[in-house]
Each structure stands twice: as structure tokens, then as C-alpha cells.
Write a protein that holds these residues in place. Structure first.
Motif, PDB file in Angstrom:
ATOM      1  N   LYS A   1      -2.867   3.336  -1.162  1.00  0.00           N
ATOM      2  CA  LYS A   1      -3.355   1.984  -1.435  1.00  0.00           C
ATOM      3  C   LYS A   1      -4.576   1.667  -0.588  1.00  0.00           C
ATOM      4  N   ILE A   2      -5.312   0.664  -1.040  1.00  0.00           N
ATOM      5  CA  ILE A   2      -6.390   0.118  -0.225  1.00  0.00           C
ATOM      6  C   ILE A   2      -6.176  -1.386  -0.127  1.00  0.00           C
ATOM      7  N   VAL A   3      -6.580  -1.945   1.018  1.00  0.00           N
ATOM      8  CA  VAL A   3      -6.520  -3.388   1.225  1.00  0.00           C
ATOM      9  C   VAL A   3      -7.871  -3.834   1.753  1.00  0.00           C
ATOM     10  N   LEU A   4      -8.502  -4.770   1.067  1.00  0.00           N
ATOM     11  CA  LEU A   4      -9.775  -5.346   1.506  1.00  0.00           C
ATOM     12  C   LEU A   4      -9.478  -6.711   2.090  1.00  0.00           C
ATOM     13  N   GLU A   5      -9.719  -6.852   3.376  1.00  0.00           N
ATOM     14  CA  GLU A   5      -9.439  -8.131   4.039  1.00  0.00           C
ATOM     15  C   GLU A   5     -10.224  -8.190   5.336  1.00  0.00           C
ATOM     16  N   GLY A   6     -10.721  -9.369   5.666  1.00  0.00           N
ATOM     17  CA  GLY A   6     -11.421  -9.542   6.930  1.00  0.00           C
ATOM     18  C   GLY A   6     -12.672  -8.679   7.049  1.00  0.00           C
ATOM     19  N   GLY A   7     -13.314  -8.376   5.917  1.00  0.00           N
ATOM     20  CA  GLY A   7     -14.538  -7.587   5.966  1.00  0.00           C
ATOM     21  C   GLY A   7     -14.307  -6.114   6.229  1.00  0.00           C
ATOM     22  N   VAL A   8     -13.065  -5.668   6.049  1.00  0.00           N
ATOM     23  CA  VAL A   8     -12.728  -4.263   6.283  1.00  0.00           C
ATOM     24  C   VAL A   8     -11.933  -3.741   5.084  1.00  0.00           C
ATOM     25  N   LEU A   9     -12.217  -2.509   4.697  1.00  0.00           N
ATOM     26  CA  LEU A   9     -11.415  -1.833   3.678  1.00  0.00           C
ATOM     27  C   LEU A   9     -10.491  -0.873   4.404  1.00  0.00           C
ATOM     28  N   LYS A  10      -9.186  -1.094   4.257  1.00  0.00           N
ATOM     29  CA  LYS A  10      -8.194  -0.216   4.886  1.00  0.00           C
ATOM     30  C   LYS A  10      -7.640   0.692   3.806  1.00  0.00           C
ATOM     31  N   LYS A  11      -7.539   1.953   4.137  1.00  0.00           N
ATOM     32  CA  LYS A  11      -7.165   2.930   3.113  1.00  0.00           C
ATOM     33  C   LYS A  11      -6.033   3.818   3.606  1.00  0.00           C
ATOM     34  N   TRP A  12      -5.009   3.978   2.781  1.00  0.00           N
ATOM     35  CA  TRP A  12      -3.907   4.893   3.060  1.00  0.00           C
ATOM     36  C   TRP A  12      -3.838   5.858   1.876  1.00  0.00           C
ATOM     37  N   ILE A  13      -4.101   7.123   2.133  1.00  0.00           N
ATOM     38  CA  ILE A  13      -4.111   8.087   1.033  1.00  0.00           C
ATOM     39  C   ILE A  13      -3.220   9.274   1.402  1.00  0.00           C
ATOM     40  N   SER A  14      -2.429   9.695   0.429  1.00  0.00           N
ATOM     41  CA  SER A  14      -1.577  10.863   0.654  1.00  0.00           C
ATOM     42  C   SER A  14      -2.053  12.004  -0.238  1.00  0.00           C
ATOM     43  N   LYS A  15      -1.738  13.227   0.189  1.00  0.00           N
ATOM     44  CA  LYS A  15      -2.097  14.377  -0.650  1.00  0.00           C
ATOM     45  C   LYS A  15      -1.131  14.511  -1.819  1.00  0.00           C
ATOM     46  N   GLU A  16       0.052  13.928  -1.641  1.00  0.00           N
ATOM     47  CA  GLU A  16       1.076  14.044  -2.687  1.00  0.00           C
ATOM     48  C   GLU A  16       1.016  12.851  -3.638  1.00  0.00           C
ATOM     49  N   ASP A  17       1.336  13.123  -4.877  1.00  0.00           N
ATOM     50  CA  ASP A  17       1.318  12.066  -5.886  1.00  0.00           C
ATOM     51  C   ASP A  17       2.742  11.584  -6.135  1.00  0.00           C
ATOM     52  N   GLU A  18       2.925  10.283  -6.069  1.00  0.00           N
ATOM     53  CA  GLU A  18       4.271   9.696  -6.243  1.00  0.00           C
ATOM     54  C   GLU A  18       4.898  10.099  -7.557  1.00  0.00           C
ATOM     55  N   ARG A  19       4.051  10.290  -8.565  1.00  0.00           N
ATOM     56  CA  ARG A  19       4.589  10.680  -9.880  1.00  0.00           C
ATOM     57  C   ARG A  19       5.245  12.071  -9.828  1.00  0.00           C
ATOM     58  N   ASP A  20       4.868  12.875  -8.814  1.00  0.00           N
ATOM     59  CA  ASP A  20       5.528  14.173  -8.636  1.00  0.00           C
ATOM     60  C   ASP A  20       6.793  14.039  -7.795  1.00  0.00           C
ATOM     61  N   TYR A  21       6.648  13.493  -6.563  1.00  0.00           N
ATOM     62  CA  TYR A  21       7.812  13.519  -5.666  1.00  0.00           C
ATOM     63  C   TYR A  21       8.905  12.538  -6.080  1.00  0.00           C
TER      64      TYR A  21
ATOM     65  N   ILE B   1     -13.023   1.192   6.683  1.00  0.00           N
ATOM     66  CA  ILE B   1     -14.461   1.135   6.423  1.00  0.00           C
ATOM     67  C   ILE B   1     -14.881  -0.330   6.556  1.00  0.00           C
ATOM     68  N   ALA B   2     -15.962  -0.577   7.295  1.00  0.00           N
ATOM     69  CA  ALA B   2     -16.423  -1.957   7.483  1.00  0.00           C
ATOM     70  C   ALA B   2     -17.501  -2.308   6.458  1.00  0.00           C
ATOM     71  N   GLU B   3     -17.614  -3.585   6.176  1.00  0.00           N
ATOM     72  CA  GLU B   3     -18.617  -4.108   5.234  1.00  0.00           C
ATOM     73  C   GLU B   3     -20.032  -3.777   5.708  1.00  0.00           C
ATOM     74  N   GLU B   4     -20.851  -3.330   4.766  1.00  0.00           N
ATOM     75  CA  GLU B   4     -22.263  -3.066   5.092  1.00  0.00           C
ATOM     76  C   GLU B   4     -23.182  -3.597   4.007  1.00  0.00           C
ATOM     77  N   GLY B   5     -22.742  -4.655   3.363  1.00  0.00           N
ATOM     78  CA  GLY B   5     -23.540  -5.223   2.277  1.00  0.00           C
ATOM     79  C   GLY B   5     -24.832  -5.841   2.812  1.00  0.00           C
ATOM     80  N   PRO B   6     -25.744  -6.240   1.923  1.00  0.00           N
ATOM     81  CA  PRO B   6     -26.990  -6.869   2.370  1.00  0.00           C
ATOM     82  C   PRO B   6     -26.685  -8.222   2.999  1.00  0.00           C
ATOM     83  N   ALA B   7     -27.558  -8.632   3.924  1.00  0.00           N
ATOM     84  CA  ALA B   7     -27.338  -9.900   4.615  1.00  0.00           C
ATOM     85  C   ALA B   7     -27.354 -11.053   3.611  1.00  0.00           C
ATOM     86  N   ASP B   8     -28.196 -10.976   2.600  1.00  0.00           N
ATOM     87  CA  ASP B   8     -28.281 -12.037   1.600  1.00  0.00           C
ATOM     88  C   ASP B   8     -28.107 -11.410   0.220  1.00  0.00           C
TER      89      ASP B   8
END
Lengths: 386, 386
Positions: free
Chosen positions: B255-275, B293-300
Motif C-alpha cells: 500500500k501507499i499512503v499520501l499524507e503530510g506531504g510525504v508518500l509512504k510506501k510498503w511493498i512486498s515481493k509476494e503477491d497476496e493473491r498467491d499466498y 518520498i517527500a513532495e517535490e512539486g513546483p512552488a506555484d
């Protein structure tokens, strides 16, 4: 002082855990007096594991054996019948959640307990979490002002197909009575109504056998509306890896977020209902005071609730959750099924007869039982996972 | 090289911001050539503020004045008429969001742009956020596996009553075309469909004038269902203090969660549809690799999208959002109104005629205009607030 003689009926996942706690004398004032499981292989194993404890395969025999109280941890559909038999025999009851499969049953259970003057408790162990009780105090004391919204993403109830295959009664309406709403989420639905009260209507999208080979729902999206206009989203599933447990409650004076074992609180002295109409700024925001509170619940919530049940019988300590409390959370899940089956929002109070008819019409949705029951004990599975 | 001559039609909140950026030569290759506002007091003020710029009170005169392109920042209902007039006169268009009030209009706008061979862009400035484009790449590349759920709590669009009173056209279906879904959330609805694609059905609870003295919705709860079964909750409001902006996307690999100007990412090598079907553990979870990953968009972001529009005309740079892109987010909000007004889930593709009839029937829901328009410029209000 003489110890309370407790029997455990249904010695599967939860029952074996309660039996072990009682047997190891972790509950003051109580002892493990008798066990009952209708699976003769399980019963035989119990006789070997607990040579000094009475073991039955028929719960009526256990009830007649001299127990003061029983813990009912059978498949959900049997809870009402067994509880009522116990009350009729003068035996107090601690019932696993959900109290029953439909609310009508739970009303009968409560009537029977009252008629026979017996004690009746429900194993809502998550109520012992200090974060939930703190959240409840914050809401009830009015610190958040008028409630506006709540969102509970509670998707960390992941289960593999092995889980549903581990007991033949899992995964059908006829034997389990439902899926994630009936088995995992009752804890959360109970906490939700304990903190926020009951809504006036329930809309639900339920996915039946979406992730698993089952006929009941393994994913549920509920939208609740309250009398004061509050919107509550309740999202749960047993099919999402890396699940979330995040509960946000917003009022006119601020919000709280429970996540990662921490309650985060933002409270302002100003009420939005005032500055909405007095502020000149088009998107005015007052100052919010921020604070955090960490979880301080008991290490073993099941043990704490069991101790509370014993203390209630012995010393009249108020129950964490009495039998009546089983009705509200079950009303929420019953209403959700009703909504999903009729594809429309359902008003509360629930039309219980209509629900029962719908439930019966879905009881033939069968799954093939693939394997026999496996016995295992993994208390971590029932803890609150933040 | 000769500069692109740009006119701004509707010099209210957003229009005045774009005009200022152009006038101060912040956009390479473009200049502020003309302004138009049908409010004569505003027009007079513009003549004083921009003495060397042509100022009109009638947009047709501006379109005939020799502009190469226009920015349309009028109330939403006028976007289609003005855009089509521009295309017919050989003028390119950058349109503020929402592109129109109903999808039929936006189809006509796109047809006109194509017929006359004109450029047509939409001001979806939040697409320039690096977090959203990263989230899109993560989803599109399959890193999350099969999509299961998304939840976007986007309640930090708080507005006071003064906001709705600041322009007489705000707060009614007849003049604004809608509330939070039409004015604030189009950004988020666009990002949602940009990352996740379009659902097959939309259910919505909308609250009309719940927090403000308006006839349109200031709180919205949407439940979207996708063809593959994915559930998406989209929750927004202009009435909640201390609002949240948290976007969670869950797939079978993490999953990923975008909050507070940060993208948090949790990735597994295994696919839930398999296990799900191979794991023996009843609640197996693989290892998840965590990163941020932190936000790096343009200032405006508005300036960046305007520069992109100019670069598109001058150098054929691909548009951040072309005119067709206005249709999808508007389909989502149109479907949400349809659902709320009919109290049932709405299937896509949307029955556009039915929606238009419903919209007309609600256009008489009026509010009293309480004050005249206030002019102010507060770019922070339109930024992404994390």
C-alpha cells in the motif's frame, strides 16, 4: 474463599485460550472446572491435556455438572441456545462475540438472563484498550464539540484461505452467520457504537467471497448517518495485506486520530459553529492544541475481561460489556447485510423480522468444507493490531 | 520571439491571480494582453491597476481584441459558452476547473476545440504535485499488484460562511452548479481518476447546506466500485475544522499512503493473491519494504500549469491536463449528485440526460445573496494542503 467453577463450551481457537488461562490460575477467584467440545477427537485430546478437568461432548451435561459460570466459545449460531440453557440452569454466562447472529436472538438471551437472575457478559476485549476508553471520554465530555465525521479504516484483519478452511463452519451464512462483519469486525463495530452511539441509517457495499473461497463477505464498506448529520465511514476486510487501523473522529472543536497505538488530539478553544458565521476570513482556522496519548491497555485484554466477569460475579464490579451491549454492534452488522442485500440504505431501528427473512434466504449460499478443523492458539491474532 | 497574447476572462479570485502572474512576466513566452470582468466596479479597478492592459466588460469584445489565448476563470456555468466562443474565433483556451457543470457541456467544448483546431487545457494544478505523479507511476507500473481499496479523506477544504457570501453566485445549483464537489474537490476527483481510472458505479451521501447557509452540498461521502472489485471511499467537506488530507491506496502487493506531504510506501515481493491460497498460516503476512518520498512539486502549481499551457501552444509540450480530462472528474461529481438525489447507486457510463434533468429540477434551490463580491488574493488557499 471458594473459587468460582467455570466451564468452557467450545474449545476451539478462543475456547482453548480461555481454558488455558483458567487452568494456569491466571484468573483470581476462578478455576477451570469443566470443558465441552462436540468434536470427539478434540474432547479426547482435552482429556489428555487436562486430566483433572471434567470433559464433555454435550454442553447440557456440562451445564448440569455443577459449574457456576460458563464461557461460550462455540460457532456463533449456537451462542443463544447454549446461553439460554445455562441461564435456565442457574449458570452465569460469558459469551464470545458476536453474541448471536441476529439481534432477535440476543434480545431473547437477555430476557432469559433477567428472568433467571443470572449474570451475562460479552467478550468485547477491545474495550479494555486505554485509547478507546480515552477516545470515548473525549467524545462524551464534549471536548470535540459537535460531532461531524468519523472514519475507521480497519483493514488489518487479514486471513488466508487456510483460515476459512481451518473450521468447516466458517464462511457460510448457515453456520457462521456472516463474514468479516460477523467474525472480526464485531469488536470494532462495538467500539464504534460505544464511542459514537447508534446511527439512524446504514448503507453498505459488501463483497461476498471476493478474496476467498467463501460465500460470506470478506470486504465491507459501511456509510452510517447519525441523527445530528454526522457521517461515519467504516471500512473493513480480511483480504488486504499490510492493513490499516486508523480511527479518526472530527467535531466542531477539533479531531482525534487513533493509529499506531497512539491517540493524536487537536483541540481548539473556538467552536467552528461560531466562527463559521463570525469570521471574516474565508478559510479561517483557529489555533489547535496538539497532544498525544499512548496505549496503556492491559497486556492481555481477554484475560482482563475474564477477570472482570469473575469480579462482577464475586464482587459486583461493573461489567466491561454486559449482554445488552451485544445488541448494538449486531444491529449495525445486521443492518449492513440488509442494506447490501436490498441495495439501499436501511433505517434504524432495524426491521428485525425482515432481516431474519433475508438471512434465511441467504443461508443456502453454501461453500464446500475443504479441510477439517485445525487446533491452534495464537493470542496475537486477537489483540488490537495498531 | 513574439510573446503569446493572453486574455483573462473573469478577474475574481483565480483570474486576478493568473493576471498578476502574467503581468509580472512570470510566464515565459506570454504576456497579459487583455482582461474582462462583467462587474463594472471590478473592471474600473482593473483599468487603474493595469493601465497598459485592455479591459473589457464583455468577453466577446476581449475575444475579438487580438488575443492568442484566454484563461477562463468565470463562475463555472459560463465556462462552456465562453470556451466555445473562443474556439470559434481561433483563440486557444485554458479553463479553470471544473470545466463545466455537466459532462454534456464539456463534450461540446471538446468537439468545438477539435472542429476549430484549437488548444484546450484545464487548470488541474494539483497534477503537478510530485507525490500524485509518483503515486500514479506506482499504481500504473503494477508495484501495488492488483488494486483492492483506496480511501481519500480530503476534508481540509474548510470555508466560512463569509466565503459563500463573498460572491453572489456561490452556493446554488443555478449559479455555481454545486458545492464542495463542484468547487473544491474537482482537483481531488481528477487526481483520483487520473491515478485509479474510472469506477463502474457511484454511491453518494451528500449534505446540502449542512454547515453553511447555502443550497448546495458542503459535505460529501462517495463510495465508488470498480470493475475489478476495488472499493474507493472519497470523503470531503468544507465544514470540518482541522481537516485531513490522507490518500491511501491498497493493492495485493502492498500500500501507499499520501499524507503530510510525504508518500509512504510498503511493498512486498509476494503477491497476496498467491499466498492467500498457498500459505498455511491463517493470517500470514509477508515482509514489506518500507520507504518514504517527500513532495517535490513546483512552488506555484498554477504558474507551472499556465507555463505548460504556453509551452504547449509554442512548443507542443504535452499538456498536464487537456480538455478531455475535464470530463472524467465531472462524471464523478455528476454521478454523485445523481446518486444523492435518487438515493441509489448510479452506474457508469452516466445517463447524462437524466442527470441534466435532475440538475434543472434542483436549480431552483436558491439561497439569498447576502453580500457583494469581495476581491482578495490568497494563493495559499489553492495549494495542496498536506
Amino acid at each position: 474463599m471458594k473459587k468460582l467453577k467455570i466451564g468452557v463450551i467450545g474449545v476451539g481457537n478462543m475456547g482453548s485460550y480461555h481454558a488455558k488461562n483458567l487452568y494456569e490460575q491466571k484468573v483470581d477467584g476462578a478455576c477451570l472446572y469443566a470443558l465441552c467440545d462436540n468434536d470427539e477427537i478434540v474432547a479426547e485430546q482435552l482429556r489428555q491435556d487436562y486430566p483433572d478437568v471434567k470433559v464433555y461432548e454435550n454442553y447440557v451435561e456440562l451445564l448440569d455438572s455443577g459449574c457456576d459460570a460458563v464461557i461460550i466459545a462455540t460457532p456463533h449460531y449456537f451462542h443463544p441456545e447454549i446461553a439460554i440453557s445455562a441461564f435456565e440452569r442457574g449458570v452465569d454466562v460469558m459469551c464470545e462475540k458476536p453474541t448471536g447472529v441476529y439481534t432477535k436472538q440476543v434480545r431473547l438471551m437477555n430476557q432469559s438472563a433477567e428472568k433467571h437472575g443470572r449474570k451475562f457478559a460479552v467478550m468485547f476485549n477491545q474495550r479494555t484498550s486505554s485509547l478507546f476508553s480515552t477516545a470515548r471520554e473525549i467524545v462524551k465530555s464534549g471536548q470535540l464539540g459537535e460531532l461531524k465525521r468519523a472514519v475507521w479504516i480497519i483493514t488489518n484483519w487479514y486471513r488466508t484461505q487456510s483460515y476459512y478452511d481451518s473450521c468447516s463452519w466458517r464462511g457460510t451464512y448457515q453456520t457462521e452467520g456472516g463474514g468479516v462483519l460477523m467474525n472480526q469486525a464485531p469488536h470494532n463495530l462495538d467500539i464504534l457504537q460505544w464511542i459514537l452511539g447508534m446511527p439512524k441509517s446504514v448503507y453498505a457495499n459488501l463483497d461476498f467471497g471476493r478474496y476467498h473461497n467463501i460465500s460470506v463477505e470478506d470486504s465491507a464498506d459501511l456509510l452510517l448517518k447519525y441523527e445530528n448529520g454526522m457521517s461515519v465511514s467504516f471500512l473493513t476486510s480480511t483480504g488486504e495485506p499490510c492493513g490499516t487501523n486508523r480511527f479518526e473522529i472530527v467535531g466542531s472543536k477539533g479531531k482525534i486520530v487513533l493509529e499506531g497505538g497512539v491517540l493524536k488530539k487537536w483541540i481548539s478553544k473556538e467552536d467552528e459553529r461560531d466562527y463559521c458565521f463570525s469570521a471574516k476570513e474565508l478559510n479561517y482556522q483557529p489555533e489547535f492544541e496538539y497532544s498525544e496519548i499512548a496505549e496503556e491497555g492491559p497486556a492481555d485484554a481477554h484475560l482482563a475481561v475474564l477477570q472482570n466477569f469473575v469480579n462482577h460475579i464475586l464482587f459486583d464490579e461493573p461489567l466491561v460489556a454486559c449482554g445488552h451491549e451485544g445488541i448494538n454492534e449486531l444491529t449495525l452488522s445486521n443492518a449492513a447485510y440488509c442494506s447490501a442485500w436490498t441495495k439501499s440504505a436501511v433505517s434504524l431501528p432495524l426491521d428485525e423480522d425482515k432481516f431474519y427473512e433475508l438471512l434465511k434466504s441467504h443461508s443456502n449460499d453454501k461453500k464446500e468444507a475443504k479441510t477439517s478443523r485445525k487446533n491452534y492458539t495464537n493470542p496475537a491474532r486477537w489483540q488490537i493490531n495498531w
